[in-house]
Design a protein around this motif. Structure first.
Motif, PDB file in Angstrom:
ATOM      1  N   GLY A   1       0.827  -1.209   0.000  1.00 39.42           N
ATOM      2  CA  GLY A   1       0.000   0.000   0.000  1.00 39.42           C
ATOM      3  C   GLY A   1       0.859   1.257   0.000  1.00 39.42           C
ATOM      4  O   GLY A   1       0.533   2.251  -0.668  1.00 39.42           O
TER       5      GLY A   1
ATOM      6  N   LEU B   1      -5.577   3.822   4.116  1.00 38.44           N
ATOM      7  CA  LEU B   1      -6.341   3.457   5.319  1.00 38.44           C
ATOM      8  C   LEU B   1      -5.769   2.171   5.912  1.00 38.44           C
ATOM      9  O   LEU B   1      -5.605   1.175   5.201  1.00 38.44           O
ATOM     10  CB  LEU B   1      -7.820   3.254   4.965  1.00 38.44           C
TER      11      LEU B   1
ATOM     12  N   ARG C   1       3.662 -12.304  13.087  1.00 38.02           N
ATOM     13  CA  ARG C   1       4.843 -13.119  12.786  1.00 38.02           C
ATOM     14  C   ARG C   1       5.360 -13.733  14.086  1.00 38.02           C
ATOM     15  O   ARG C   1       5.255 -13.128  15.141  1.00 38.02           O
ATOM     16  CB  ARG C   1       5.953 -12.267  12.161  1.00 38.02           C
TER      17      ARG C   1
ATOM     18  N   LEU D   1      11.224 -15.288  13.645  1.00 38.14           N
ATOM     19  CA  LEU D   1      11.200 -15.158  12.181  1.00 38.14           C
ATOM     20  C   LEU D   1      12.234 -14.155  11.668  1.00 38.14           C
ATOM     21  O   LEU D   1      12.361 -13.052  12.188  1.00 38.14           O
ATOM     22  CB  LEU D   1       9.811 -14.722  11.687  1.00 38.14           C
TER      23      LEU D   1
ATOM     24  N   THR E   1       4.922 -11.027  -4.548  1.00 33.71           N
ATOM     25  CA  THR E   1       4.584 -10.945  -3.111  1.00 33.71           C
ATOM     26  C   THR E   1       5.788 -10.566  -2.254  1.00 33.71           C
ATOM     27  O   THR E   1       5.640 -10.337  -1.055  1.00 33.71           O
ATOM     28  CB  THR E   1       4.051 -12.291  -2.570  1.00 33.71           C
ATOM     29  N   PHE E   2       6.975 -10.553  -2.852  1.00 39.03           N
ATOM     30  CA  PHE E   2       8.172 -10.230  -2.061  1.00 39.03           C
ATOM     31  C   PHE E   2       8.384  -8.717  -2.008  1.00 39.03           C
ATOM     32  O   PHE E   2       7.984  -7.995  -2.935  1.00 39.03           O
ATOM     33  CB  PHE E   2       9.408 -10.909  -2.666  1.00 39.03           C
TER      34      PHE E   2
HETATM   35  C1  LIG Z   1       5.319 -15.750   7.429  1.00 39.09           C
HETATM   36  C2  LIG Z   1       5.668 -14.869   6.268  1.00 39.09           C
HETATM   37  C3  LIG Z   1       7.002 -14.680   5.939  1.00 39.09           C
HETATM   38  C4  LIG Z   1       7.343 -13.873   4.851  1.00 39.09           C
HETATM   39  N1  LIG Z   1       8.669 -13.708   4.557  1.00 39.09           N
HETATM   40  C5  LIG Z   1       9.015 -12.888   3.534  1.00 39.09           C
HETATM   41  C6  LIG Z   1      10.393 -12.659   3.210  1.00 39.09           C
HETATM   42  O1  LIG Z   1      11.287 -13.262   3.790  1.00 39.09           O
HETATM   43  N2  LIG Z   1      10.692 -11.770   2.224  1.00 39.09           N
HETATM   44  C7  LIG Z   1       9.724 -11.117   1.523  1.00 39.09           C
HETATM   45  O2  LIG Z   1      10.068 -10.320   0.656  1.00 39.09           O
HETATM   46  N3  LIG Z   1       8.427 -11.354   1.770  1.00 39.09           N
HETATM   47  C8  LIG Z   1       8.049 -12.219   2.744  1.00 39.09           C
HETATM   48  N4  LIG Z   1       6.710 -12.445   3.004  1.00 39.09           N
HETATM   49  C9  LIG Z   1       5.717 -11.943   2.028  1.00 39.09           C
HETATM   50  C10 LIG Z   1       5.320 -10.485   2.148  1.00 39.09           C
HETATM   51  O3  LIG Z   1       6.452  -9.632   2.178  1.00 39.09           O
HETATM   52  C11 LIG Z   1       4.468 -10.236   3.378  1.00 39.09           C
HETATM   53  O4  LIG Z   1       3.318 -11.039   3.341  1.00 39.09           O
HETATM   54  C12 LIG Z   1       4.064  -8.763   3.479  1.00 39.09           C
HETATM   55  O5  LIG Z   1       3.474  -8.548   4.744  1.00 39.09           O
HETATM   56  C13 LIG Z   1       3.079  -8.395   2.384  1.00 39.09           C
HETATM   57  O6  LIG Z   1       2.931  -7.002   2.347  1.00 39.09           O
HETATM   58  P1  LIG Z   1       1.565  -6.320   1.923  1.00 39.09           P
HETATM   59  O7  LIG Z   1       1.761  -4.874   2.025  1.00 39.09           O
HETATM   60  O8  LIG Z   1       1.116  -6.911   0.633  1.00 39.09           O
HETATM   61  O9  LIG Z   1       0.524  -6.881   2.995  1.00 39.09           O
HETATM   62  P2  LIG Z   1       0.532  -6.676   4.611  1.00 39.09           P
HETATM   63  O10 LIG Z   1       1.906  -6.458   5.115  1.00 39.09           O
HETATM   64  O11 LIG Z   1      -0.252  -7.793   5.165  1.00 39.09           O
HETATM   65  O12 LIG Z   1      -0.244  -5.317   4.754  1.00 39.09           O
HETATM   66  C14 LIG Z   1      -1.631  -5.234   4.583  1.00 39.09           C
HETATM   67  C15 LIG Z   1      -2.159  -4.239   5.573  1.00 39.09           C
HETATM   68  O13 LIG Z   1      -3.539  -4.074   5.329  1.00 39.09           O
HETATM   69  C16 LIG Z   1      -4.211  -3.905   6.546  1.00 39.09           C
HETATM   70  N5  LIG Z   1      -5.600  -4.257   6.343  1.00 39.09           N
HETATM   71  C17 LIG Z   1      -6.118  -5.461   5.998  1.00 39.09           C
HETATM   72  N6  LIG Z   1      -7.465  -5.393   5.902  1.00 39.09           N
HETATM   73  C18 LIG Z   1      -7.815  -4.114   6.185  1.00 39.09           C
HETATM   74  C19 LIG Z   1      -9.050  -3.416   6.268  1.00 39.09           C
HETATM   75  N7  LIG Z   1     -10.218  -4.034   6.021  1.00 39.09           N
HETATM   76  N8  LIG Z   1      -9.042  -2.102   6.589  1.00 39.09           N
HETATM   77  C20 LIG Z   1      -7.863  -1.464   6.828  1.00 39.09           C
HETATM   78  N9  LIG Z   1      -6.659  -2.077   6.778  1.00 39.09           N
HETATM   79  C21 LIG Z   1      -6.632  -3.382   6.459  1.00 39.09           C
HETATM   80  C22 LIG Z   1      -3.469  -4.840   7.491  1.00 39.09           C
HETATM   81  O14 LIG Z   1      -3.626  -4.477   8.838  1.00 39.09           O
HETATM   82  C23 LIG Z   1      -2.032  -4.713   7.009  1.00 39.09           C
HETATM   83  O15 LIG Z   1      -1.305  -3.775   7.732  1.00 39.09           O
HETATM   84  C24 LIG Z   1       6.336 -13.245   4.084  1.00 39.09           C
HETATM   85  C25 LIG Z   1       5.002 -13.447   4.421  1.00 39.09           C
HETATM   86  C26 LIG Z   1       4.665 -14.252   5.499  1.00 39.09           C
HETATM   87  C27 LIG Z   1       3.215 -14.463   5.827  1.00 39.09           C
END
Ligand SMILES: Cc1cc2nc3c(=O)[nH]c(=O)nc-3n(C[C@H](O)[C@H](O)[C@H](O)COP(=O)(O)OP(=O)(O)OC[C@H]3O[C@@H](n4cnc5c(N)ncnc54)[C@H](O)[C@@H]3O)c2cc1C
Length: 416
Positions: A19, A36, A49, A53, A392-393
């Motif tokens: 975001g 938001l 986490r 981790l 996803t990274f």
């Molecule tokens: C266990 C694990 C290990 C990982 N390890 C790595 C790694 O080593 N290297 C790497 O590059 N990636 C890794 N990832 C993948 C990726 O980087 C993460 O999943 C990261 O958190 C994804 O970022 P994002 O911004 O897409 O989602 P998120 O970080 O999940 O951010 C989404 C945000 O949206 C908010 N949100 C959700 N619903 C709502 C709503 N209805 N209203 C308002 N806010 C909302 C949440 O609170 C959250 O803060 C890993 C993922 C997991 C699950």
């Protein structure tokens, strides 16, 4: 829509790295927007986490638009706390207009745009970027209901450290990055661990002296685009690779786990009369992962030769096949006390209960083409293979966010 609703051009949902990357490019294009966030910036890294981790991606890959890693340990692996700090720094650097503690409870079509209802009122906008994460909920098979009550069940979103689980045997289900990391940690805590293994992606931590993710990035494998991948549905469902980020850069494949004393069983298929029933296809699943690894290493070798990189890296390596357990159990009595806890490392899924726009498929997944959803002005970021294998990274967000926000800017200009 009420005339009193606040108005902005774009609402971004979620202040994780995805975001915020969207916000960076929207800001650069001078597009009025808000981000938001129901919790805090980097909420997932702060609350969802486990304690030990570390990223499985090396620090030099912790790059975000306009922010490159400049610390002392480019080849190290960050803790969840360090990732939260990085994302916080990024939010400040790009001046993202984040509203924390603002839960989005509904998004619906209204007046040619969208009405976004939040815990803090309604916002009218022309476009929405869904960056709410791909891992909001654990994916747990339905038959978990049939696990006997005396066995505790836990998911990675709740798991923090081994001390939280009762003493005794643990059945870890799933051999992705999460499954192998938790199996190793629980085994080190003195608990007997059985690991149920389905389809998985085997990778060595280093290959020819370089981090395997250096090869994924350099060789172009990670840059493969969604519209060039033959079986996109399958690519989007692939589990995360068996990798862990430790200072000794150790490989954590199934051979490493069996050497420690972890027992492997096949994919968990059902529960009958209090017994876990496992597939007898473990040998095939192991052979398939070995074959795919061989092919991938071949791709790396070809790339190194074609691009004159052979002199920069060590000689080609090949790894021993995954050892098939000599006598593999096909069932396990869950009432006998041998297993005290089941850990479901069976993947994650997004949560869209708040999305009142008909863009979900029968499985509840968002239908989209490279992040462009089937409703004009609705976009997504951060989903598996959204526009590239690396989507996803953290390392993958810059290219995706630039292209998705470019599309969004063109849409706004054309529909004005
Ligand atoms: C266990 C694990 C290990 C990982 N390890 C790595 C790694 O080593 N290297 C790497 O590059 N990636 C890794 N990832 C993948 C990726 O980087 C993460 O999943 C990261 O958190 C994804 O970022 P994002 O911004 O897409 O989602 P998120 O970080 O999940 O951010 C989404 C945000 O949206 C908010 N949100 C959700 N619903 C709502 C709503 N209805 N209203 C308002 N806010 C909302 C949440 O609170 C959250 O803060 C890993 C993922 C997991 C699950």
């Amino acid at each position: 829509m009420s005339g009193a609703a606040e108005r902005t051009a774009v609402v971004v949902i979620g202040a994780g790295h995805a975001g915020l990357a969207a916000s960076h490019f929207l800001g650069a294009a001078s597009l009025d927007h808000v981000v938001l966030e129901r919790g805090e910036v980097a909420n997932s890294w702060r609350r969802e986490r486990w304690d030990s981790l570390r990223l499985l991606t090396p620090n030099w890959q912790n790059r975000l638009p306009g922010l490159r890693y400049d610390g002392p340990d480019p080849d190290g692996y960050a803790t969840a706390g360090e990732v939260a700090e990085l994302i916080e720094r990024f939010a400040k650097a790009c001046g993202a207009p984040v509203r924390t503690g603002t839960n989005v409870t509904s998004v619906r079509c209204a007046d040619g745009g969208y009405a976004v209802t939040t815990s803090d009122g309604e916002i009218a906008c022309r476009a929405v970027v869904i960056a709410s994460g791909a891992c909001n909920l654990p994916s747990v098979p339905r038959f978990s209901d049939a696990v006997p009550a005396g066995v505790e069940q836990c998911t990675p979103l709740r798991y923090r450290d081994p001390g939280q689980l009762p003493d005794g045997g643990v059945l870890v289900v799933g051999a992705s990055a999460t499954g192998v990391q938790l199996a190793a940690e629980l085994h080190r805590s003195g608990r007997p661990v059985t690991l149920s293994v389905g389809e998985h992606v085997r990778l060595p931590r280093t290959y020819r002296g370089r981090d395997v993710l250096w090869w994924m990035a350099g060789s172009g494998v990670w840059d493969q685009r969604w519209d060039e991948i033959e079986d996109l549905t399958r690519a989007r469902r692939l589990p995360s690779p068996q990798l862990t980020g430790t200072p000794d850069r150790a490989t954590l494949d199934l051979n490493a786990l069996t050497s420690m004393g972890v027992e492997l069983v096949g994919r968990w298929a059902a529960v009958r009369d209090g017994r876990a029933l496992f597939s007898g296809g473990l040998r095939n699943v192991l052979a398939l992962a070995d074959l795919k690894l061989e092919r991938l290493l071949g791709t790396f070798d070809e790339w190194a030769t074609a691009h004159g990189r052979d002199a920069d890296v060590g000689p080609p390596e090949r790894f021993a096949p995954t050892r098939v357990p000599p006598s593999q159990r096909l069932q396990l009595d869950l009432r006998g006390g041998e297993i005290r806890t089941v850990v479901w490392a069976t993947g994650f899924r997004p949560e869209y209960g708040w999305l009142d726009v008909p863009v979900l498929d029968a499985k509840g997944q968002l239908r989209h083409d490279g992040g462009v959803a089937g409703s004009p002005g609705l976009y997504a970021l951060g989903l598996p293979v959204l526009r590239r294998r690396k989507s996803t990274f953290i390392y993958g967000i810059e290219d995706d966010a630039r292209e998705v926000t470019d599309h969004l800017a063109r849409y706004l200009a054309a529909s004005r």
